[in-house]
Write a protein that holds these residues in place. Sequence first.
Motif, PDB file in Angstrom:
ATOM      1  N   ASP A  40       0.644  -1.157   0.167  1.00  0.00           N
ATOM      2  CA  ASP A  40       0.070   0.360   0.028  1.00  0.00           C
ATOM      3  C   ASP A  40       0.676   1.072  -0.048  1.00  0.00           C
ATOM      4  O   ASP A  40       1.539   1.233   0.858  1.00  0.00           O
ATOM      5  CB  ASP A  40      -0.841   0.169   1.228  1.00  0.00           C
ATOM      6  CG  ASP A  40      -2.175   0.915   1.304  1.00  0.00           C
ATOM      7  OD1 ASP A  40      -2.017   1.303  -0.031  1.00  0.00           O
ATOM      8  OD2 ASP A  40      -2.111   1.255   1.952  1.00  0.00           O
ATOM      9  N   PRO A  41       1.017   1.808  -1.018  1.00  0.00           N
ATOM     10  CA  PRO A  41       1.566   3.098  -1.305  1.00  0.00           C
ATOM     11  C   PRO A  41       1.279   3.777   0.031  1.00  0.00           C
ATOM     12  O   PRO A  41       0.236   4.186   0.670  1.00  0.00           O
ATOM     13  CB  PRO A  41       1.340   4.064  -2.299  1.00  0.00           C
ATOM     14  CG  PRO A  41       0.072   3.187  -2.497  1.00  0.00           C
ATOM     15  CD  PRO A  41      -0.174   2.259  -2.128  1.00  0.00           C
ATOM     16  N   VAL A  42       2.368   5.196   0.958  1.00  0.00           N
ATOM     17  CA  VAL A  42       2.621   5.840   1.431  1.00  0.00           C
ATOM     18  C   VAL A  42       1.889   7.204   1.189  1.00  0.00           C
ATOM     19  O   VAL A  42       1.904   7.695  -0.030  1.00  0.00           O
ATOM     20  CB  VAL A  42       4.040   6.146   1.784  1.00  0.00           C
ATOM     21  CG1 VAL A  42       3.876   7.434   2.679  1.00  0.00           C
ATOM     22  CG2 VAL A  42       4.772   5.054   2.181  1.00  0.00           C
ATOM     23  N   ARG A  43       1.008   7.694   1.982  1.00  0.00           N
ATOM     24  CA  ARG A  43       0.006   8.850   1.059  1.00  0.00           C
ATOM     25  C   ARG A  43       1.318   9.893   1.206  1.00  0.00           C
ATOM     26  O   ARG A  43       2.031  10.323   2.408  1.00  0.00           O
ATOM     27  CB  ARG A  43      -0.999   9.531   2.237  1.00  0.00           C
ATOM     28  CG  ARG A  43      -2.754   8.403   1.744  1.00  0.00           C
ATOM     29  CD  ARG A  43      -2.855   8.800   2.780  1.00  0.00           C
ATOM     30  NE  ARG A  43      -2.774   9.844   3.685  1.00  0.00           N
ATOM     31  CZ  ARG A  43      -3.577  10.174   5.136  1.00  0.00           C
ATOM     32  NH1 ARG A  43      -4.591   9.651   4.949  1.00  0.00           N
ATOM     33  NH2 ARG A  43      -3.460  11.033   5.780  1.00  0.00           N
ATOM     34  N   LYS A  44       0.806  10.530   0.513  1.00  0.00           N
ATOM     35  CA  LYS A  44       1.810  11.760   0.167  1.00  0.00           C
ATOM     36  C   LYS A  44       1.019  13.262   0.584  1.00  0.00           C
ATOM     37  O   LYS A  44      -0.048  13.560   0.125  1.00  0.00           O
ATOM     38  CB  LYS A  44       2.245  12.685  -1.550  1.00  0.00           C
ATOM     39  CG  LYS A  44       3.375  10.824  -1.903  1.00  0.00           C
ATOM     40  CD  LYS A  44       4.813  10.904  -1.177  1.00  0.00           C
ATOM     41  CE  LYS A  44       5.084   9.742  -1.656  1.00  0.00           C
ATOM     42  NZ  LYS A  44       6.593   9.321  -1.334  1.00  0.00           N
ATOM     43  N   HIS A  45       1.173  14.217   1.168  1.00  0.00           N
ATOM     44  CA  HIS A  45       0.501  15.008   1.635  1.00  0.00           C
ATOM     45  C   HIS A  45       0.787  16.534   0.311  1.00  0.00           C
ATOM     46  O   HIS A  45       2.080  16.539  -0.164  1.00  0.00           O
ATOM     47  CB  HIS A  45       1.372  15.974   3.141  1.00  0.00           C
ATOM     48  CG  HIS A  45       1.234  14.455   4.557  1.00  0.00           C
ATOM     49  ND1 HIS A  45      -0.029  14.987   4.852  1.00  0.00           N
ATOM     50  CD2 HIS A  45       2.063  14.464   4.444  1.00  0.00           C
ATOM     51  CE1 HIS A  45      -0.045  14.398   5.908  1.00  0.00           C
ATOM     52  NE2 HIS A  45       1.570  13.827   5.744  1.00  0.00           N
ATOM     53  N   GLU A  46      -0.161  17.013   0.211  1.00  0.00           N
ATOM     54  CA  GLU A  46       0.042  17.879  -0.543  1.00  0.00           C
ATOM     55  C   GLU A  46       0.941  19.129  -0.644  1.00  0.00           C
ATOM     56  O   GLU A  46       0.842  19.366   0.458  1.00  0.00           O
ATOM     57  CB  GLU A  46      -1.364  18.260  -1.018  1.00  0.00           C
ATOM     58  CG  GLU A  46      -2.198  19.043  -2.202  1.00  0.00           C
ATOM     59  CD  GLU A  46      -3.293  19.977  -2.471  1.00  0.00           C
ATOM     60  OE1 GLU A  46      -3.413  20.524  -2.347  1.00  0.00           O
ATOM     61  OE2 GLU A  46      -3.953  18.994  -1.997  1.00  0.00           O
TER      62      GLU A  46
END
Length: 97
Positions: A40-46
Amino acid sequence: MSQEITQADIETAAANDISKWQLIERVKRYNWAIEEAVTDPVRKHEKHGKWPEIAEANGIPKATYYARYKNGWDHERAATEKVDKKKTPYSKRSVAT
């Protein structure tokens, strides 16, 4: 149920841009299944880009820009719409004496 993370799991996670520490936290702290934790990819903050600087150039403090964005304003509106002094609570305005 204790899950053991193997070297192969760490390598698979690394191939998916997931650090060893993120993998460990997902499995040990959040009780994720190893298969999901390594894929599951790590969420990137906008990123806000240049918008905070644009806001400051328009006389809008960065804190105001971020608060507006957090409250659902789009980047451009938050960075360009002038602050309405009439809506600012009296206690927050500087009072000339």
